[in-house]
Scaffold this active site. Structure first.
Site, PDB file in Angstrom:
ATOM      1  N   VAL A   8       0.869  -1.170   0.000  1.00  0.00           N
ATOM      2  CA  VAL A   8       0.000   0.000   0.000  1.00  0.00           C
ATOM      3  C   VAL A   8       0.908   1.223   0.000  1.00  0.00           C
ATOM      4  CG1 VAL A   8      -2.013  -1.074   1.094  1.00  0.00           C
ATOM      5  CG2 VAL A   8      -0.235  -0.060   2.514  1.00  0.00           C
ATOM      6  N   SER A   9       0.404   2.337  -0.507  1.00  0.00           N
ATOM      7  CA  SER A   9       1.236   3.527  -0.661  1.00  0.00           C
ATOM      8  C   SER A   9       1.355   4.359   0.608  1.00  0.00           C
ATOM      9  CB  SER A   9       0.689   4.400  -1.791  1.00  0.00           C
ATOM     10  OG  SER A   9       0.710   3.673  -2.998  1.00  0.00           O
ATOM     11  N   THR A  10       0.291   4.407   1.397  1.00  0.00           N
ATOM     12  CA  THR A  10       0.324   5.241   2.598  1.00  0.00           C
ATOM     13  C   THR A  10      -0.145   4.455   3.816  1.00  0.00           C
ATOM     14  OG1 THR A  10      -1.954   6.034   2.370  1.00  0.00           O
ATOM     15  CG2 THR A  10      -0.253   7.287   1.210  1.00  0.00           C
TER      16      THR A  10
END
Length: 184
Positions: A8-10
Site C-alpha cells: 500500500v502507498s500510505t
C-alpha cells in the site's frame, strides 16, 4: 511455494484485501509493505525477492503493486524468470508459469509501452503547438526586463553592493549574479 507481496502507498491504506486475495491464491508466506510504488528502495520487496527460490512463484494482487513503470515491471519479472521463479498477478489473471500467461504478460507489457509512447507523442505535439502560439514554456524568469535594467545600472554606478541590489529588487544574490552574467 507461492510467496505473496502486498503493498500500500500510505499508512492510511489497508493491505487486508490484498493479503486475503493472496492467501486465497495459495500463498504460504506474504510480505507486506507500506511504500510508494515510485520508490526504488522497497525493503520488503527486496526481502520477498531474496526469499523466493527456483520453482517458487511470486504472487501480487495487481501488477501495479509490484512496479510503478512498465520498465521496472518487465525487469523484475525477467529477473524472476532468469532465476526460475514464476510470477502471478491475481487481478489481471497473469501467470508466467504457463505459456499463455507468458504471452499475456508480454502483450499487456507491449500495450502499456504503446500507451506510454502515445502519451509522450501527444505531450510533445502539445509542446510544439504551444511554442508555435508563443506560449512561454517552463519556469518563469526570476527577474523582469525592467528589474534587469535597474540592476545593471545600479551595478554600473558602483554605489551599492550586490547584496543590497538583490535586496532592493527582492531576489537572491545568486539570481542577481546569474542574471547579470547572462549576455545582453
Amino acid at each position: 511455494m507461492k510467496v505473496g507481496y502486498a503493498r500500500v502507498s500510505t499508512r492510511d491504506q489497508d493491505a487486508a484485501l490484498q493479503i486475503e486475495a493472496l492467501t486465497e491464491a495459495g500463498c504460504e508466506k506474504v510480505f507486506e509493505e507500506t511504500a510508494s510504488g515510485a520508490q526504488r528502495d522497497r525493503p520488503r520487496l527486496a526481502e520477498a525477492l531474496n526469499w523466493v527460490r527456483k520453482g517458487d512463484t511470486l504472487v501480487v494482487w495487481k501488477l501495479d503493486r509490484l512496479a510503478r513503470s512498465l520498465r521496472q515491471l518487465i525487469e523484475t519479472v525477467e529477473l524472476l524468470h532468469q532465476r526460475g521463479i514464476g510470477f502471478v498477478s491475481v487481478t489481471e489473471a497473469i501467470d508466467t508459469t504457463t505459456p499463455g500467461g507468458k504471452m499475456i504478460f508480454h502483450v499487456v507489457g507491449a500495450l502499456a509501452e504503446f500507451e506510454r509512447d502515445l502519451i509522450k507523442e501527444r505531450t510533445n505535439a502539445g509542446l510544439v503547438s504551444a511554442k508555435s502560439r508563443g506560449v512561454q514554456l517552463g519556469r518563469p524568469k526570476a527577474m523582469t526586463d525592467d528589474q534587469i535594467a535597474v540592476a545593471r545600472s545600479l551595478k554600473a554606478a558602483g554605489q551599492l553592493s550586490s547584496a543590497k541590489i538583490a535586496d532592493h529588487l527582492g531576489v537572491s544574490r545568486a539570481t542577481l549574479y546569474r542574471t547579470l552574467s547572462e549576455p545582453l
